[in-house]
Motif scaffolding. Structure first.
Motif, short mmCIF file in Angstrom:
data_model
loop_
_atom_site.label_atom_id
_atom_site.label_comp_id
_atom_site.label_asym_id
_atom_site.label_seq_id
_atom_site.Cartn_x
_atom_site.Cartn_y
_atom_site.Cartn_z
N LEU A 165 0.82 -1.21 0.00
CA LEU A 165 0.00 0.00 0.00
C LEU A 165 0.85 1.27 0.00
CD1 LEU A 165 -2.78 1.24 0.01
CD2 LEU A 165 -2.83 1.01 2.51
N PRO A 166 1.92 1.37 0.83
CA PRO A 166 2.76 2.58 0.77
C PRO A 166 3.41 2.78 -0.60
CG PRO A 166 3.14 1.40 2.82
CD PRO A 166 2.32 0.50 1.95
N SER A 167 3.86 1.70 -1.24
CA SER A 167 4.48 1.83 -2.57
C SER A 167 3.48 2.32 -3.60
CB SER A 167 5.07 0.49 -3.00
OG SER A 167 6.14 0.11 -2.17
N PHE A 168 2.27 1.77 -3.55
CA PHE A 168 1.21 2.20 -4.46
C PHE A 168 0.87 3.66 -4.23
CE2 PHE A 168 -3.45 2.85 -4.74
CZ PHE A 168 -3.57 2.85 -6.12
N ALA A 169 0.68 4.05 -2.97
CA ALA A 169 0.33 5.43 -2.65
C ALA A 169 1.44 6.39 -3.06
CB ALA A 169 0.04 5.56 -1.16
N ALA A 170 2.69 5.99 -2.85
CA ALA A 170 3.83 6.84 -3.21
C ALA A 170 3.87 7.07 -4.72
CB ALA A 170 5.13 6.21 -2.73
N THR A 171 3.56 6.04 -5.49
CA THR A 171 3.56 6.16 -6.95
C THR A 171 2.49 7.13 -7.41
OG1 THR A 171 4.42 3.91 -7.23
CG2 THR A 171 3.26 4.89 -9.10
N ILE A 172 1.28 6.99 -6.88
CA ILE A 172 0.19 7.89 -7.26
C ILE A 172 0.51 9.32 -6.84
CG2 ILE A 172 -2.26 8.39 -7.00
CD1 ILE A 172 -1.66 5.87 -8.59
N PHE A 173 1.11 9.48 -5.66
CA PHE A 173 1.47 10.81 -5.18
C PHE A 173 2.52 11.46 -6.09
CE2 PHE A 173 3.71 13.89 -2.54
CZ PHE A 173 2.67 14.54 -1.90
N ARG A 174 3.52 10.70 -6.49
CA ARG A 174 4.55 11.24 -7.39
C ARG A 174 3.96 11.60 -8.74
NH1 ARG A 174 9.71 11.96 -9.10
NH2 ARG A 174 10.37 10.91 -11.01
N LEU A 175 3.10 10.75 -9.27
CA LEU A 175 2.44 11.07 -10.54
C LEU A 175 1.61 12.34 -10.43
CD1 LEU A 175 1.23 7.49 -11.57
CD2 LEU A 175 2.97 8.84 -12.77
N ALA A 176 0.90 12.47 -9.31
CA ALA A 176 -0.02 13.60 -9.14
C ALA A 176 0.70 14.92 -8.93
CB ALA A 176 -0.96 13.32 -7.97
N HIS B 293 10.74 10.41 2.76
CA HIS B 293 10.27 10.95 4.03
C HIS B 293 8.78 10.69 4.25
CE1 HIS B 293 14.12 12.79 4.59
NE2 HIS B 293 14.00 13.57 3.53
N ARG B 294 8.00 10.75 3.20
CA ARG B 294 6.55 10.62 3.36
C ARG B 294 6.06 9.19 3.48
NH1 ARG B 294 2.72 14.66 1.70
NH2 ARG B 294 3.70 16.71 1.65
N PHE B 295 6.74 8.27 2.79
CA PHE B 295 6.20 6.91 2.69
C PHE B 295 7.13 5.84 3.29
CE2 PHE B 295 4.19 9.49 -0.53
CZ PHE B 295 2.85 9.16 -0.39
N GLY B 296 8.25 6.25 3.86
CA GLY B 296 9.07 5.32 4.62
C GLY B 296 10.01 4.44 3.84
N PHE B 297 10.46 4.88 2.67
CA PHE B 297 11.47 4.11 1.93
C PHE B 297 12.82 4.26 2.60
CE2 PHE B 297 8.31 5.12 -1.40
CZ PHE B 297 8.01 3.83 -1.83
N ASP B 298 13.67 3.28 2.41
CA ASP B 298 15.00 3.32 3.01
C ASP B 298 15.95 4.25 2.27
OD1 ASP B 298 14.24 1.51 4.97
OD2 ASP B 298 14.82 -0.23 3.77
N SER B 299 15.71 4.45 0.98
CA SER B 299 16.60 5.27 0.17
C SER B 299 15.87 5.77 -1.07
CB SER B 299 17.84 4.45 -0.26
OG SER B 299 17.44 3.36 -1.08
N THR B 300 16.47 6.73 -1.76
CA THR B 300 15.88 7.22 -3.00
C THR B 300 15.91 6.16 -4.09
OG1 THR B 300 18.02 8.18 -3.63
CG2 THR B 300 16.45 9.63 -2.52
N SER B 301 16.94 5.32 -4.09
CA SER B 301 17.00 4.25 -5.10
C SER B 301 15.86 3.26 -4.89
CB SER B 301 18.35 3.54 -5.04
OG SER B 301 18.57 2.97 -3.76
N GLN B 302 15.53 2.96 -3.63
CA GLN B 302 14.40 2.07 -3.37
C GLN B 302 13.09 2.73 -3.80
OE1 GLN B 302 13.03 1.50 0.68
NE2 GLN B 302 12.78 -0.70 0.36
N ALA B 303 12.95 4.02 -3.54
CA ALA B 303 11.75 4.74 -3.96
C ALA B 303 11.62 4.74 -5.48
CB ALA B 303 11.79 6.17 -3.43
N SER B 304 12.75 4.90 -6.18
CA SER B 304 12.73 4.89 -7.64
C SER B 304 12.31 3.53 -8.18
CB SER B 304 14.12 5.27 -8.16
OG SER B 304 14.18 5.16 -9.57
N ARG B 305 12.91 2.48 -7.63
CA ARG B 305 12.55 1.12 -8.09
C ARG B 305 11.08 0.83 -7.82
NH1 ARG B 305 17.48 -0.10 -5.57
NH2 ARG B 305 16.36 -0.91 -3.75
#
Length: 410
Positions: A120-131, A141-153
């Motif tokens: 759910l956090p990964s899905f929400a983060a994707t929609i938030f970035r798109l929006a 910071h908002r969705f609790g990823f360990d790093s920017t590379s993890q957020a990108s993947r």
């Protein structure tokens, strides 16, 4: 010892701390940043995304980090998204869902239920970035990823899932596009333009997207990633739509009021070839019959629906409304397609409100759906002379004459 000393010297935090102790201005700046950061963390559930993203960007651009605040320590023990879920669980109509994720709560979870293998956090983060075009640092910071590379993947993984799942829900075009004025018309094909920083293939930086849009404003076919140096007709002839159009549009023809049988067809701009299944505007001269001008007006209105569809995608998914860096250009078509598929899902869900109309009304003819006619169009048109071209002209004349007859009866 030497290696340890060098490592310490390279630590910007230590440098900032030392400078902060000696420089009153830096101390004040650090204190102000701490207050701003504390305010942001205490109110981020009530501020708009544009406000929070602007503040976060301002804080991150400072030469020193804000001093830690003990008052905010309890808030930062959990992510913004978890705190938002806790605060928004009871209210089904909480407007913050549309503010943050461009869709209602019910539509958000309906879409999430379709996707498999996504947290759910990964899905929400994707929609938030798109929006909102939020950075990967913001997602950490908002969705609790360990790093920017993890957020990108995670972002591209969820986009891939959206493409896989929602592309299966692409509907066949329906013969309901202005049924009275354009009987048996299955949609309109046009182009959208998305900007890229710098130049692409020696020309102004942009890529083109060809799309077939139906009467409900949904994308029935999408072909993204074409360089703006290519002519629309060259793009059109290389797309899947061109290769399968006769098969997709096969079926019983419609008998018009003037007795002429017309097969299923789609509308296209004058930069595309006139075909038995692709009807384009007339190339008018001053002494043309009036019914041809009336027909052209209806076609141009249809082409405007492609512009509106692309404008809605840009307005809702703001990541597409900014210029992309050249090094990320290979991902841009993929994200554009994701935005178009999400647009379809929202239309089908009844969640396509009119809140983006003010952005749509600003689009001008020629910016997206309609492309300017090439100077060598006349030379290209001659290559279509023959029985097929004469049949195409016969079909267009029959549709235009029927349109004139129907309009006169109103």
């Amino acid at each position: 010892m030497v290696a340890g000393k060098r490592k310490s010297d390279r630590n910007p935090t230590n440098v900032s701390d030392k400078l902060g102790l000696k420089d009153p201005l830096l101390r004040r700046l650090s204190s102000a940043a701490a207050v701003t950061n504390s305010f942001l963390q205490a109110n981020d559930l009530f501020l708009s995304p544009s406000q929070t993203l602007r503040l976060e960007s301002l804080i991150s651009s400072l030469p020193i980090s804000p001093s830690p605040s003990s008052s905010s320590s309890a808030i930062t023990t959990t992510t913004w998204f978890n705190r938002f879920l806790t605060s928004a669980t009871e209210d089904e109509d909480d407007p913050r869902w549309c503010l943050y994720f461009r869709m209602s709560k019910s539509t958000f979870f309906s879409l999430y239920s379709i996707l498999s293998h996504s947290s759910l956090p990964s899905f929400a983060a994707t929609i938030f970035r798109l929006a909102h075009g939020a950075s990967y640092e913001c997602l950490v910071h908002r969705f609790g990823f360990d790093s920017t590379s993890q957020a990108s993947r995670s972002f591209f993984t969820v986009c891939k899932l959206i493409n896989e799942k929602l592309s299966q829900q692409l509907d066949d075009p329906k013969p309901d596009f202005s049924p009275n004025l354009l009987p048996n018309c299955y949609g309109v094909v046009g182009f959208g333009r998305f900007e890229v920083k710098g130049k692409l293939l020696g020309a102004k930086g942009s890529i083109l997207v060809q799309a077939l849009v139906d009467s409900n404003g949904r994308f029935v076919d999408i072909s993204a990633g074409w360089p703006s140096t290519m002519k629309p007709e060259a793009i059109f002839r290389q797309t899947k739509l061109f290769s399968i159009a006769e098969e997709v549009l096969s079926g019983a023809p419609t008998k018009l009021g003037n007795g002429v049988l017309v097969p299923r067809y789609i509308l296209g701009d004058s930069c595309l070839p006139l075909l038995p299944w692709l009807v384009t505007p007339y190339d008018l001269t001053s002494d043309e019959e009036s019914f041809r001008e009336e027909f052209n007006n209806v076609v141009h209105t249809g082409l405007h629906s492609v512009e509106i569809a692309f404008a809605k995608v840009r307005a809702r998914w703001r990541i597409l409304d900014k210029k992309w860096k050249p090094e990320t250009i290979e991902f841009m078509p993929f994200v554009i397609t994701t935005g178009c598929l999400l647009h379809n899902f929202l239309v089908n869900s009844g969640d396509d409100d009119d809140s983006v109309e003010e952005c749509v009304n600003g689009c001008e003819a020629g910016d997206n759906g309609e492309m300017r006619k090439d100077d060598d169009k006349e030379e290209e048109t001659r290559s279509f002379e023959g029985e097929a071209y004469r049949e195409s002209k016969r079909i267009r004349d029959a549709i235009a004459e029927n349109l004139s007859r129907v309009s006169s009866l109103r």
